[in-house]
Write a protein that holds these residues in place. Structure first.
Motif, mmCIF file in Angstrom:
data_model
loop_
_atom_site.group_PDB
_atom_site.id
_atom_site.type_symbol
_atom_site.label_atom_id
_atom_site.label_comp_id
_atom_site.label_asym_id
_atom_site.label_seq_id
_atom_site.Cartn_x
_atom_site.Cartn_y
_atom_site.Cartn_z
ATOM 1 N N PRO A 141 0.848 -1.193 0.000
ATOM 2 C CA PRO A 141 0.000 0.000 0.000
ATOM 3 C C PRO A 141 0.881 1.241 0.000
ATOM 4 N N TRP A 196 -2.087 1.238 -4.221
ATOM 5 C CA TRP A 196 -0.995 0.307 -3.942
ATOM 6 C C TRP A 196 0.002 0.377 -5.094
ATOM 7 N N PHE A 212 -7.156 -6.552 -12.070
ATOM 8 C CA PHE A 212 -7.358 -6.780 -10.643
ATOM 9 C C PHE A 212 -8.725 -7.411 -10.391
ATOM 10 N N PHE A 240 -14.604 -6.518 -3.891
ATOM 11 C CA PHE A 240 -14.275 -5.184 -3.390
ATOM 12 C C PHE A 240 -15.449 -4.244 -3.649
ATOM 13 N N PRO A 284 -10.812 -1.589 -8.344
ATOM 14 C CA PRO A 284 -9.412 -1.170 -8.429
ATOM 15 C C PRO A 284 -8.814 -1.513 -9.792
ATOM 16 N N LEU A 288 -1.701 0.891 -8.588
ATOM 17 C CA LEU A 288 -3.052 0.333 -8.523
ATOM 18 C C LEU A 288 -3.923 1.297 -7.728
ATOM 19 N N ASP A 289 -4.868 1.928 -8.404
ATOM 20 C CA ASP A 289 -5.739 2.910 -7.745
ATOM 21 C C ASP A 289 -7.113 2.330 -7.463
ATOM 22 N N MET A 344 -8.299 1.248 -4.489
ATOM 23 C CA MET A 344 -8.393 0.201 -3.470
ATOM 24 C C MET A 344 -9.210 0.703 -2.276
ATOM 25 N N LYS A 345 -10.086 -0.159 -1.797
ATOM 26 C CA LYS A 345 -10.845 0.177 -0.592
ATOM 27 C C LYS A 345 -11.321 -1.115 0.068
ATOM 28 N N TRP A 397 -9.038 -10.696 3.138
ATOM 29 C CA TRP A 397 -9.257 -10.228 1.764
ATOM 30 C C TRP A 397 -8.247 -10.894 0.835
ATOM 31 N N MET A 447 -6.457 -10.443 -2.981
ATOM 32 C CA MET A 447 -6.194 -9.528 -4.095
ATOM 33 C C MET A 447 -5.588 -10.357 -5.210
#
Ligand SMILES: [Cu+2]
Length: 156
Positions: free
Chosen positions: A49, A62, A81, A92, A96, A109-110, A112-113, A120, A122
């Motif tokens: 992150p 990330w 992703f 998610f 992302p 990588l934008d 993310m939440k 979790w 990924m």
């Protein structure tokens, strides 16, 4: 939830036990390394992150670091992703995606939440001149603040 489980008949106990186990938390032997080879060993992938502590319900980014199996940075890869919470059956809350190539095999990588605490996954699908491969990372988000910084430190 537990109370309801106890009231089920013996015939249903096995299935219910499996369901209740999901509420108990992530598997004790869960591999939470954030640096690992892809499934077919085409790549070595590391993610971290871009903020020291990941808060629940906050959008953040990330960095993905991609090398060949031999350790050479991989440029111009396409990275998709996917992911979510395997014990809850949901993905998610956001979508992302990689928004920038940062050079030297690094990608941003934008979006993310994490919407709740727990286990979790990924999942990245990577395409480049080397080939297509996938990698899955596990992380456990702890309320109120994710303790991923420790895993990141050990991955470097
Ligand atoms: Cu969930």
């Amino acid at each position: 939830m537990y109370r309801r489980c106890i009231s089920y008949t013996t015939a249903a106990l096995a299935a219910v036990a499996a369901g209740c186990a999901m509420l108990a938390g992530p598997p004790p032997d869960l591999d939470v390394r954030l640096s690992r080879p892809s499934a077919h060993l085409a790549y070595v992938v590391a993610i971290r992150p871009l903020e020291p502590q990941v808060a629940i319900n906050r959008l953040h980014a990330w960095e993905i670091r991609l090398t060949s199996a031999a350790g050479v940075p991989v440029e111009h890869a396409r990275i998709a992703f996917d992911g979510g919470m395997p014990q809850h059956g949901h993905g998610f809350p956001t979508s992302p995606r990689v928004t920038a190539e940062l050079g030297d095999g690094r990608y941003r990588l934008d979006g993310m939440k994490f919407s709740m605490s727990g286990w979790w996954q990924m999942k990245l699908t990577i395409e480049s001149a080397i080939g297509t491969d996938q990698v899955t990372f596990n992380t456990v988000i702890v309320t109120p603040v994710a303790q991923v910084a420790v895993a990141v430190a050990s991955a470097r």
